[in-house]
Design a protein around this motif. Sequence first.
Motif, PDB file in Angstrom:
ATOM      1  N   PHE A  71       0.814  -1.205   0.000  1.00 33.51           N
ATOM      2  CA  PHE A  71       0.000   0.000   0.000  1.00 33.51           C
ATOM      3  C   PHE A  71       0.853   1.263   0.000  1.00 33.51           C
ATOM      4  N   ASP A  72       1.992   1.226   0.706  1.00 36.59           N
ATOM      5  CA  ASP A  72       2.750   2.462   0.884  1.00 36.59           C
ATOM      6  C   ASP A  72       3.447   2.945  -0.377  1.00 36.59           C
ATOM      7  N   GLN A  73       3.312   2.203  -1.471  1.00 36.02           N
ATOM      8  CA  GLN A  73       3.863   2.682  -2.731  1.00 36.02           C
ATOM      9  C   GLN A  73       2.973   3.734  -3.378  1.00 36.02           C
ATOM     10  N   GLY A 125       0.211   3.323 -12.268  1.00 32.77           N
ATOM     11  CA  GLY A 125      -0.473   3.383 -13.556  1.00 32.77           C
ATOM     12  C   GLY A 125      -1.559   2.372 -13.803  1.00 32.77           C
ATOM     13  N   SER A 126      -1.855   1.502 -12.833  1.00 31.67           N
ATOM     14  CA  SER A 126      -2.887   0.498 -13.059  1.00 31.67           C
ATOM     15  C   SER A 126      -3.864   0.423 -11.889  1.00 31.67           C
ATOM     16  N   LEU A 127      -4.176   1.592 -11.316  1.00 32.63           N
ATOM     17  CA  LEU A 127      -5.095   1.630 -10.175  1.00 32.63           C
ATOM     18  C   LEU A 127      -6.507   1.214 -10.543  1.00 32.63           C
ATOM     19  N   GLY A 128      -6.871   1.352 -11.818  1.00 29.12           N
ATOM     20  CA  GLY A 128      -8.243   1.067 -12.217  1.00 29.12           C
ATOM     21  C   GLY A 128      -8.607  -0.400 -12.279  1.00 29.12           C
ATOM     22  N   GLY A 129      -7.650  -1.293 -12.287  1.00 30.91           N
ATOM     23  CA  GLY A 129      -7.963  -2.716 -12.379  1.00 30.91           C
ATOM     24  C   GLY A 129      -6.721  -3.544 -12.615  1.00 30.91           C
ATOM     25  N   SER A 130      -6.914  -4.779 -13.020  1.00 34.34           N
ATOM     26  CA  SER A 130      -5.804  -5.691 -13.240  1.00 34.34           C
ATOM     27  C   SER A 130      -5.224  -5.530 -14.643  1.00 34.34           C
ATOM     28  N   LEU A 131      -3.980  -5.963 -14.804  1.00 32.54           N
ATOM     29  CA  LEU A 131      -3.280  -5.864 -16.079  1.00 32.54           C
ATOM     30  C   LEU A 131      -2.525  -7.155 -16.345  1.00 32.54           C
ATOM     31  N   THR A 132      -2.645  -7.685 -17.559  1.00 29.23           N
ATOM     32  CA  THR A 132      -1.901  -8.872 -17.955  1.00 29.23           C
ATOM     33  C   THR A 132      -1.230  -8.607 -19.300  1.00 29.23           C
ATOM     34  N   THR A 140       4.025   0.089 -18.221  1.00 33.77           N
ATOM     35  CA  THR A 140       3.305   0.164 -16.949  1.00 33.77           C
ATOM     36  C   THR A 140       3.625  -1.045 -16.080  1.00 33.77           C
ATOM     37  N   TYR A 141       3.657  -2.219 -16.707  1.00 38.61           N
ATOM     38  CA  TYR A 141       3.949  -3.429 -15.927  1.00 38.61           C
ATOM     39  C   TYR A 141       5.371  -3.385 -15.374  1.00 38.61           C
ATOM     40  N   ASP A 142       6.323  -2.936 -16.189  1.00 37.55           N
ATOM     41  CA  ASP A 142       7.704  -2.840 -15.719  1.00 37.55           C
ATOM     42  C   ASP A 142       7.818  -1.882 -14.540  1.00 37.55           C
ATOM     43  N   GLN A 143       7.053  -0.801 -14.573  1.00 40.50           N
ATOM     44  CA  GLN A 143       7.060   0.143 -13.459  1.00 40.50           C
ATOM     45  C   GLN A 143       6.472  -0.481 -12.205  1.00 40.50           C
ATOM     46  N   LEU A 144       5.406  -1.254 -12.356  1.00 42.74           N
ATOM     47  CA  LEU A 144       4.808  -1.942 -11.214  1.00 42.74           C
ATOM     48  C   LEU A 144       5.790  -2.949 -10.616  1.00 42.74           C
ATOM     49  N   ARG A 145       6.498  -3.631 -11.478  1.00 47.13           N
ATOM     50  CA  ARG A 145       7.481  -4.627 -11.009  1.00 47.13           C
ATOM     51  C   ARG A 145       8.594  -3.960 -10.205  1.00 47.13           C
ATOM     52  N   ALA A 146       8.996  -2.754 -10.665  1.00 49.44           N
ATOM     53  CA  ALA A 146      10.035  -2.023  -9.949  1.00 49.44           C
ATOM     54  C   ALA A 146       9.537  -1.504  -8.600  1.00 49.44           C
TER      55      ALA A 146
END
Length: 314
Positions: free
Chosen positions: A200-202, A206-213, A247-253
């Motif tokens: 949560f503290d992050q 870019g994907s707050l609206g839902g899931s991404l695959t 966006t996924y790469d940013q989430l992974r980081a």
Amino acid sequence: MARAIDPQSSMAALFGSRLRKLRVAAGLTQAEVGSLAHVVSSRIAQLERATGAKPTLELTRVLDRELVADELLIDLWPYVYREAFPDWSRAFIAYSARAAVIREYASHVVPGLLQTPEYARALLSVGHTLRDAEHLEERLAARLDRQVRLTGSDRPDLWIILDEAVLRRPIGGSAVMRAQLEKLLRMSEEPDITIQVLPFDQGAHGSLGGSLTVLVMPDGTEVAYTEGAHYGQLTEEPDEVERFVLTYDQLRAMALPPLMSLAMIRSVLEADHRAASVPSRSDRRRLAQQQLQQPGGRQLRAGGGRIPRRRPGP
């Protein structure tokens, strides 16, 4: 005399029609086919009339073999299976069944490939597209059948990022959730599966609206799929897909490193869901440095390159 079904009414009806023709051609009764397939005769009757739950892949393979169908039933099965899902998810299911790499960010619930039967049932029971109890059993069987691919020779590389909310939302009650968290820990031990947690503290991302695959196909092409509670969107245009890949790469980081992610899952499992602690940023940096010094650790660096698109050959 049983009412004849129209094989053009649905894929399940076509499957049932072909099954009946194969059985009759083999000179077998429904009871005899049921015995060969280790199911009751009424199950064969349901399949032939396209009533009841749709066939599982395992049962389809047995029927195809025993009736010498030359993979006719196996070829029909994916189309029957997809009928259990909303229209907007069927194309995604078709792509994911062939993907060499599956990268998923799950914002609210554990991804279907990693769900326990009890967790999946609890989720599917509240779906707005659910028609009745029979439909629930169809969708549950179809979801669990998808997991078979994780044990096959063509299993994909699976990289999952779970939002912290996924760990803390007690789907199905405490016992169901505990078993689900235990399964996540077990599955993380598989060589082709990596699990991270986005705490949560992050804050915003870019994907707050839902899931991404993001799916990487055997030929290297990529497709992206975004999903909310009652919708799904498949994207195939390369420029658009590239934005989702970024966006996924940013989430992974932003997510915790894999080892620290598993520690957080254990903390939620072992403590009250509201009391589990999130590691400090300094602790994360320290553990990340330790992982970098381990074999293969460079793949886990926060700002590193993308996940390998293809799994090395044997």
